[in-house]
Design a protein around this motif. Structure first.
Motif, mmCIF file in Angstrom:
data_model
loop_
_atom_site.group_PDB
_atom_site.id
_atom_site.type_symbol
_atom_site.label_atom_id
_atom_site.label_comp_id
_atom_site.label_asym_id
_atom_site.label_seq_id
_atom_site.Cartn_x
_atom_site.Cartn_y
_atom_site.Cartn_z
ATOM 1 N N CYS A 1 0.832 -1.205 0.000
ATOM 2 C CA CYS A 1 0.000 0.000 0.000
ATOM 3 C C CYS A 1 0.870 1.259 0.000
ATOM 4 C CB CYS A 1 -0.944 0.004 1.198
ATOM 5 S SG CYS A 1 -2.275 -1.202 1.074
ATOM 6 N N ARG A 2 1.906 1.261 0.811
ATOM 7 C CA ARG A 2 2.824 2.406 0.831
ATOM 8 C C ARG A 2 3.456 2.625 -0.540
ATOM 9 N NH1 ARG A 2 6.186 0.664 5.548
ATOM 10 N NH2 ARG A 2 4.746 0.897 7.248
ATOM 11 N N ALA A 3 3.921 1.548 -1.155
ATOM 12 C CA ALA A 3 4.573 1.647 -2.467
ATOM 13 C C ALA A 3 3.599 2.155 -3.540
ATOM 14 C CB ALA A 3 5.143 0.286 -2.874
ATOM 15 N N GLN A 4 2.326 1.878 -3.371
ATOM 16 C CA GLN A 4 1.301 2.303 -4.333
ATOM 17 C C GLN A 4 0.700 3.663 -3.976
ATOM 18 O OE1 GLN A 4 0.644 0.492 -7.148
ATOM 19 N NE2 GLN A 4 2.344 -0.752 -6.412
ATOM 20 N N ASP A 5 1.122 4.231 -2.843
ATOM 21 C CA ASP A 5 0.542 5.472 -2.333
ATOM 22 C C ASP A 5 -0.972 5.320 -2.162
ATOM 23 O OD1 ASP A 5 0.585 8.088 -1.348
ATOM 24 O OD2 ASP A 5 0.235 8.955 -3.347
ATOM 25 N N ALA A 6 -1.355 4.197 -1.550
ATOM 26 C CA ALA A 6 -2.764 3.875 -1.329
ATOM 27 C C ALA A 6 -3.000 3.741 0.170
ATOM 28 C CB ALA A 6 -3.129 2.576 -2.041
ATOM 29 N N PRO A 7 -3.671 4.704 0.783
ATOM 30 C CA PRO A 7 -3.886 4.660 2.229
ATOM 31 C C PRO A 7 -5.081 3.817 2.675
ATOM 32 C CG PRO A 7 -4.749 6.700 1.352
ATOM 33 C CD PRO A 7 -4.131 5.958 0.189
ATOM 34 N N VAL A 8 -5.775 3.189 1.716
ATOM 35 C CA VAL A 8 -7.001 2.464 2.039
ATOM 36 C C VAL A 8 -6.990 1.083 1.394
ATOM 37 C CG1 VAL A 8 -9.530 2.454 1.808
ATOM 38 C CG2 VAL A 8 -8.323 4.608 2.178
ATOM 39 N N VAL A 9 -7.411 0.086 2.176
ATOM 40 C CA VAL A 9 -7.651 -1.269 1.692
ATOM 41 C C VAL A 9 -9.162 -1.465 1.689
ATOM 42 C CG1 VAL A 9 -7.417 -3.724 2.270
ATOM 43 C CG2 VAL A 9 -5.479 -2.171 2.589
ATOM 44 N N VAL A 10 -9.681 -2.044 0.621
ATOM 45 C CA VAL A 10 -11.109 -2.342 0.533
ATOM 46 C C VAL A 10 -11.275 -3.855 0.575
ATOM 47 C CG1 VAL A 10 -13.196 -2.179 -0.880
ATOM 48 C CG2 VAL A 10 -11.574 -0.266 -0.830
ATOM 49 N N LYS A 11 -12.102 -4.309 1.514
ATOM 50 C CA LYS A 11 -12.351 -5.741 1.679
ATOM 51 C C LYS A 11 -13.855 -5.996 1.700
ATOM 52 C CE LYS A 11 -9.519 -8.369 2.772
ATOM 53 N NZ LYS A 11 -8.352 -9.115 3.036
ATOM 54 N N GLY A 12 -14.266 -7.068 1.062
ATOM 55 C CA GLY A 12 -15.660 -7.487 1.125
ATOM 56 C C GLY A 12 -15.873 -8.412 2.305
ATOM 57 N N LEU A 13 -17.009 -8.261 2.941
ATOM 58 C CA LEU A 13 -17.373 -9.135 4.063
ATOM 59 C C LEU A 13 -18.631 -9.912 3.697
ATOM 60 C CD1 LEU A 13 -16.950 -6.788 7.155
ATOM 61 C CD2 LEU A 13 -15.371 -8.518 6.326
ATOM 62 N N ARG A 14 -18.535 -11.244 3.794
ATOM 63 C CA ARG A 14 -19.688 -12.090 3.476
ATOM 64 C C ARG A 14 -20.521 -12.390 4.702
ATOM 65 N NH1 ARG A 14 -15.980 -16.550 0.839
ATOM 66 N NH2 ARG A 14 -14.930 -15.930 2.726
ATOM 67 N N ALA A 15 -19.846 -12.572 5.840
ATOM 68 C CA ALA A 15 -20.552 -13.009 7.049
ATOM 69 C C ALA A 15 -19.799 -12.511 8.273
ATOM 70 C CB ALA A 15 -20.641 -14.530 7.068
ATOM 71 N N VAL A 16 -20.403 -12.697 9.428
ATOM 72 C CA VAL A 16 -19.785 -12.285 10.685
ATOM 73 C C VAL A 16 -18.434 -12.973 10.867
ATOM 74 C CG1 VAL A 16 -20.039 -12.346 13.201
ATOM 75 C CG2 VAL A 16 -21.989 -11.740 11.762
ATOM 76 N N SER A 17 -18.330 -14.212 10.427
ATOM 77 C CA SER A 17 -17.061 -14.931 10.570
ATOM 78 C C SER A 17 -15.939 -14.234 9.800
ATOM 79 C CB SER A 17 -17.215 -16.379 10.113
ATOM 80 O OG SER A 17 -17.670 -16.417 8.779
ATOM 81 N N ASP A 18 -16.236 -13.643 8.654
ATOM 82 C CA ASP A 18 -15.234 -12.852 7.923
ATOM 83 C C ASP A 18 -14.802 -11.654 8.756
ATOM 84 O OD1 ASP A 18 -15.404 -14.471 5.680
ATOM 85 O OD2 ASP A 18 -16.572 -13.049 4.497
ATOM 86 N N PHE A 19 -15.762 -11.015 9.409
ATOM 87 C CA PHE A 19 -15.470 -9.795 10.158
ATOM 88 C C PHE A 19 -14.454 -10.036 11.268
ATOM 89 C CE2 PHE A 19 -16.299 -6.770 13.606
ATOM 90 C CZ PHE A 19 -16.037 -5.590 12.932
ATOM 91 N N ASP A 20 -14.598 -11.111 12.007
ATOM 92 C CA ASP A 20 -13.675 -11.399 13.115
ATOM 93 C C ASP A 20 -12.231 -11.407 12.642
ATOM 94 O OD1 ASP A 20 -15.761 -11.600 14.923
ATOM 95 O OD2 ASP A 20 -15.884 -13.782 14.774
ATOM 96 N N TYR A 21 -11.968 -12.115 11.574
ATOM 97 C CA TYR A 21 -10.608 -12.223 11.044
ATOM 98 C C TYR A 21 -10.146 -10.906 10.424
ATOM 99 C CZ TYR A 21 -6.754 -13.717 8.077
ATOM 100 O OH TYR A 21 -5.541 -13.827 7.458
ATOM 101 N N GLU A 22 -11.006 -10.309 9.604
ATOM 102 C CA GLU A 22 -10.631 -9.085 8.888
ATOM 103 C C GLU A 22 -10.421 -7.909 9.841
ATOM 104 O OE1 GLU A 22 -9.676 -8.965 5.896
ATOM 105 O OE2 GLU A 22 -10.479 -10.815 5.061
ATOM 106 N N LEU A 23 -11.168 -7.858 10.924
ATOM 107 C CA LEU A 23 -10.993 -6.782 11.899
ATOM 108 C C LEU A 23 -9.599 -6.833 12.505
ATOM 109 C CD1 LEU A 23 -12.107 -4.392 13.501
ATOM 110 C CD2 LEU A 23 -12.980 -6.048 15.171
ATOM 111 N N GLN A 24 -9.128 -8.009 12.850
ATOM 112 C CA GLN A 24 -7.783 -8.138 13.403
ATOM 113 C C GLN A 24 -6.732 -7.648 12.402
ATOM 114 O OE1 GLN A 24 -7.527 -12.294 14.398
ATOM 115 N NE2 GLN A 24 -8.300 -11.959 16.466
ATOM 116 N N MET A 25 -6.890 -8.047 11.149
ATOM 117 C CA MET A 25 -5.943 -7.597 10.124
ATOM 118 C C MET A 25 -6.018 -6.091 9.942
ATOM 119 S SD MET A 25 -5.706 -10.673 7.309
ATOM 120 C CE MET A 25 -6.150 -9.593 6.041
ATOM 121 N N ALA A 26 -7.219 -5.541 9.935
ATOM 122 C CA ALA A 26 -7.386 -4.097 9.764
ATOM 123 C C ALA A 26 -6.729 -3.333 10.903
ATOM 124 C CB ALA A 26 -8.878 -3.750 9.675
ATOM 125 N N GLN A 27 -6.907 -3.815 12.109
ATOM 126 C CA GLN A 27 -6.299 -3.141 13.260
ATOM 127 C C GLN A 27 -4.780 -3.223 13.204
ATOM 128 O OE1 GLN A 27 -8.588 -5.248 16.218
ATOM 129 N NE2 GLN A 27 -9.955 -3.506 16.520
#
Length: 166
Positions: free
Chosen positions: A77-103
């Motif tokens: 992201c730094r190399a691309q000068d992109a301050p934002v990652v966009v992720k799709g969430l299908r279910a609550v189970s996705d959120f648990d994992y993706e939240l940790q990565m986002a943090q």
């Protein structure tokens, strides 16, 4: 320029992936679709073919660029000068994992994550499920672009039966 990254393995790209990428393309000036290179995993499609497929199925979106990356997403992201990652969430189970990565990503490099709820049409869809269905001869054409469905059929086509001995 507002730039975002949509990361994933895209093995293969599905209509669910394309829904998220397309929606992100309306929110950002440029979206970099980042195909992760993971040397410890062997995918069904080689990285080069995934990049090719993504380029072909997103060609109608002029602000999409397809790249590969290895290592930390925040470094890419730094190399691309992109301050934002966009992720799709299908279910609550996705959120648990993706939240940790986002943090972790915001803590490491200040890279924010935008979560998009998946279109209900694709809420059950995953590349793994598509591959499993295709492997057993199931029709995945409703879940992937036609080009990808053809490549899956070719990849899983049964080899010709050996000729019978006389």
């Amino acid at each position: 320029m507002r730039r975002a990254v949509c990361p994933g393995s895209f093995d293969p790209v599905t209509k669910g992936h394309l829904d998220i990428v397309g929606r992100a393309s309306r929110l950002f000036d440029e979206v970099v679709v980042a195909v992760m290179i993971n040397p410890s995993k062997s995918g069904l499609f080689p990285i080069e073919e995934r990049v090719e497929l993504l380029g072909l199925v997103t060609r109608e979106l002029p602000n999409i660029r397809v790249e590969t990356f290895r290592g930390l997403l925040v470094d890419f992201c730094r190399a691309q000068d992109a301050p934002v990652v966009v992720k799709g969430l299908r279910a609550v189970s996705d959120f648990d994992y993706e939240l940790q990565m986002a943090q972790m990503n915001v803590g490491l490099a200040g890279v924010e994550t935008l979560f998009m709820p998946t279109n209900p049409l694709y809420s059950f869809l995953s590349s793994s499920l598509v591959k499993d269905v295709a492997k057993w001869g199931g029709d995945v054409s409703a879940h992937v672009p036609e080009l990808v469905a053809r490549r899956l059929r070719d990849r899983f086509a049964a080899p010709p039966a050996p000729a019978a001995a006389d």
